[in-house]
Enzyme design. Structure first.
Site, short mmCIF file in Angstrom:
data_model
loop_
_atom_site.label_atom_id
_atom_site.label_comp_id
_atom_site.label_asym_id
_atom_site.label_seq_id
_atom_site.Cartn_x
_atom_site.Cartn_y
_atom_site.Cartn_z
N HIS A 205 0.81 -1.22 0.00
CA HIS A 205 0.00 0.00 0.00
C HIS A 205 0.85 1.27 0.00
CE1 HIS A 205 0.93 -0.32 4.31
NE2 HIS A 205 0.71 0.97 4.38
C1 UD1 Z 1 -2.18 5.45 5.85
C2 UD1 Z 1 -0.92 6.03 6.47
C3 UD1 Z 1 0.21 5.02 6.34
C4 UD1 Z 1 -0.18 3.68 6.94
C5 UD1 Z 1 -1.49 3.21 6.32
C6 UD1 Z 1 -1.97 1.96 7.00
C7 UD1 Z 1 -0.53 8.47 6.34
C8 UD1 Z 1 0.20 9.53 5.60
N1 UD1 Z 1 -0.50 7.25 5.77
O1 UD1 Z 1 -1.95 5.24 4.47
O2 UD1 Z 1 1.34 5.49 7.06
O3 UD1 Z 1 0.83 2.75 6.66
O4 UD1 Z 1 -2.50 4.23 6.50
O5 UD1 Z 1 -2.89 1.26 6.22
O6 UD1 Z 1 -1.10 8.73 7.36
N2 UD1 Z 1 -9.34 4.38 1.75
C9 UD1 Z 1 -10.56 3.76 1.77
N3 UD1 Z 1 -11.09 3.39 2.97
C10 UD1 Z 1 -10.46 3.62 4.14
C11 UD1 Z 1 -9.22 4.26 4.11
C12 UD1 Z 1 -8.66 4.64 2.91
O7 UD1 Z 1 -11.19 3.53 0.74
O8 UD1 Z 1 -11.01 3.25 5.20
C13 UD1 Z 1 -8.73 4.75 0.44
C14 UD1 Z 1 -9.11 6.15 -0.03
O9 UD1 Z 1 -9.21 6.11 -1.41
C15 UD1 Z 1 -7.89 6.97 0.38
C16 UD1 Z 1 -6.74 5.97 0.23
O10 UD1 Z 1 -7.31 4.72 0.59
O11 UD1 Z 1 -7.71 8.10 -0.40
C17 UD1 Z 1 -5.53 6.27 1.09
O12 UD1 Z 1 -5.89 6.45 2.46
P1 UD1 Z 1 -4.96 7.34 3.44
O13 UD1 Z 1 -5.47 7.23 4.82
O14 UD1 Z 1 -4.74 8.69 2.86
O15 UD1 Z 1 -3.56 6.64 3.33
P2 UD1 Z 1 -3.14 5.11 3.44
O16 UD1 Z 1 -2.53 4.71 2.15
O17 UD1 Z 1 -4.26 4.31 3.99
N1 UDP Z 2 -3.86 -6.23 8.61
C1 UDP Z 2 -5.13 -6.78 8.78
N2 UDP Z 2 -5.85 -7.09 7.64
C2 UDP Z 2 -5.38 -6.88 6.38
C3 UDP Z 2 -4.08 -6.32 6.24
C4 UDP Z 2 -3.36 -5.98 7.38
O1 UDP Z 2 -5.57 -7.00 9.90
O2 UDP Z 2 -6.09 -7.18 5.42
C5 UDP Z 2 -3.06 -5.86 9.82
C6 UDP Z 2 -1.69 -6.47 9.88
O3 UDP Z 2 -1.74 -7.76 10.45
C7 UDP Z 2 -0.92 -5.46 10.71
C8 UDP Z 2 -1.56 -4.13 10.32
O4 UDP Z 2 -2.83 -4.47 9.77
O5 UDP Z 2 -1.10 -5.66 12.10
C9 UDP Z 2 -0.70 -3.44 9.31
O6 UDP Z 2 -1.41 -2.40 8.73
P1 UDP Z 2 -0.99 -1.74 7.35
O7 UDP Z 2 -0.23 -2.70 6.54
O8 UDP Z 2 -2.22 -1.15 6.78
O9 UDP Z 2 -0.08 -0.50 7.80
P2 UDP Z 2 1.43 -0.29 8.26
O10 UDP Z 2 1.77 -1.27 9.32
O11 UDP Z 2 2.29 -0.42 7.04
O12 UDP Z 2 1.44 1.11 8.74
#
Ligand code: UD1
Ligand code: UDP
Length: 360
Positions: A205
């Site tokens: 992601h």
């Molecule tokens: C965010 C964090 C990242 C973390 C990740 C965990 C920041 C800058 N980034 O990235 O550090 O590793 O979360 O997963 O804070 N979206 C949905 N549903 C949701 C959430 C997001 O559809 O519930 C989609 C939307 O299109 C959104 C995109 O995902 O624009 C990105 O979401 P965003 O929270 O901006 O960043 P992440 O890539 O999730």
């Molecule tokens: N995770 C989950 N379901 C999923 C993918 C990830 O429960 O489909 C959990 C995973 O086990 C870990 C956390 O989400 O504990 C990691 O989140 P993510 O990869 O979104 O973010 P990051 O750790 O890179 O910030």
């Protein structure tokens, strides 16, 4: 006298998971606390599912911020969090990790002179093109108690002239989460089928992988070719950001080799990880979990703020380059799995709460 009070601020999937053991500890000790949820993540399977499965109390405040540009998101959070902090006037806030939610929480609290506990402090990728790196640096600078997972992050903070008295090495709360949920996985018979399947696991992601068409295409091609070669299919629980980009870029996925899943709950994710032959990931949390669960992984990043997983031999850092990924798979599949988990033994939350109380 003012009543002692803590605000736990969270917003995304990994924060809910990594703060779950801290919330349990606050509940067990009957400490006066409340949760502010920014709702940076809001889809049912990125948010509510974790509160239900991990049996966490409903947040007292939900700001409903959702997605947006970095500035927009952070600014809205800052306004919402500040209002609540002024009204509630807690002694401490607790934030975890490096998301925009963490940055907003830390900035709001610092201007109000409320103490900040930063869980998972001191991580550095030294790559400022990552939004998380900026969030980490700023949050660490304004924090009152910095909870580092290992000696490595403590040393990084000392080099940045952060006073030693503020730094506490406590391990990573992800170990607490993995251990506390093992029994629950065994109870869920519906995940047992993973035990009998031969598969790899993929998650991605990071913007550097998924917001660039060439990189994402190369990554998907690499994993497909590896799955074909080893005759293992690959489960791919797909992050909503990645799903959106695969659709945008019109990238075709051969489902004979890569099986797409919607994001799964935490118990199912742990079951998927535990029973996989190898994990491909750019996730920080999954990099750690793979290491803790003794599953080899390949880190799909050019750099990492978690060098421990590489140093103990649990993972290889490869980026999105096809040849590098293939070579890393070969190495990881043929090497032993007898590394030791460097992230502590699952008592991080207890230590953190004890320290916060003693510093108050
Ligand atoms: C965010 C964090 C990242 C973390 C990740 C965990 C920041 C800058 N980034 O990235 O550090 O590793 O979360 O997963 O804070 N979206 C949905 N549903 C949701 C959430 C997001 O559809 O519930 C989609 C939307 O299109 C959104 C995109 O995902 O624009 C990105 O979401 P965003 O929270 O901006 O960043 P992440 O890539 O999730
Ligand atoms: N995770 C989950 N379901 C999923 C993918 C990830 O429960 O489909 C959990 C995973 O086990 C870990 C956390 O989400 O504990 C990691 O989140 P993510 O990869 O979104 O973010 P990051 O750790 O890179 O910030």
């Amino acid at each position: 006298m003012k009543e002692f009070k803590i605000a736990v601020i969270l917003g995304t999937r990994p924060e809910i998971i990594k703060l779950s053991s801290i919330i349990r500890e606050l509940e067990n000790q009957k400490i006066n606390y409340f949760i502010i949820h920014t709702n940076q993540h809001y889809s049912e399977n990125m948010d509510a599912i974790f509160f239900e499965e991990l049996e966490l109390p409903k947040p007292k405040y939900n700001l409903g911020i959702g997605s947006g540009t970095h500035g927009e998101m952070t600014a809205k959070m800052l306004i919402g969090i500040e209002k609540i902090l002024i009204e509630e006037n807690p002694n401490w806030i607790i934030v975890q990790g490096d998301t925009n939610t963490v940055l907003a929480g830390a900035l709001a609290a610092s201007k109000l002179q409320i103490k900040i506990a930063h869980v998972e402090a001191g991580l550095r990728s030294y790559d400022r093109s990552m939004p998380e790196e900026i969030n980490r640096i700023v949050t660490d600078q304004v924090s009152s108690a910095l909870f580092t997972p290992t000696q490595k992050q403590s040393d990084i903070l000392y080099k940045e002239n952060i006073s030693k008295e503020k730094v506490f090495e406590v391990g990573n709360t992800i170990v607490d989460a993995v251990i506390q949920n093992q029994e629950l996985i065994e109870k869920h018979a519906k995940f047992n089928h993973y035990k009998n399947e031969n598969y790899f696991l993929l998650t991605t992601h990071r913007p550097s992988n998924v917001d660039n068409k060439e990189n994402l295409t190369e990554l998907i091609e690499s994993i497909t070719e590896i799955s074909k070669k080893y005759k293992y299919f690959t489960y791919f629980p797909i992050h909503p950001r990645t799903k959106k980009q695969i659709e945008n870029f019109k990238i075709q996925i051969d489902q004979n080799f890569i099986k797409l899943l919607e994001p799964v709950g935490y118990l199912e994710m742990l079951a998927l990880e535990k029973n996989s032959r190898l994990i491909f990931t750019d996730s920080g949390g999954i990099q750690e979990e793979a290491c803790i669960l003794n599953i080899p992984s390949v880190t799909l990043r050019e750099n990492t703020e978690r060098p421990e997983t590489i140093n103990v031999g649990a993972s290889i850092l490869v980026g999105h380059d096809k040849e590098k990924i293939k070579n890393a798979v070969k190495t990881m599949l043929s090497s032993g799995k007898n590394w030791l988990n460097p992230f502590g033994n699952g008592d991080s939350s207890k230590k953190i709460i004890k320290i916060i109380q003693s510093e108050s």
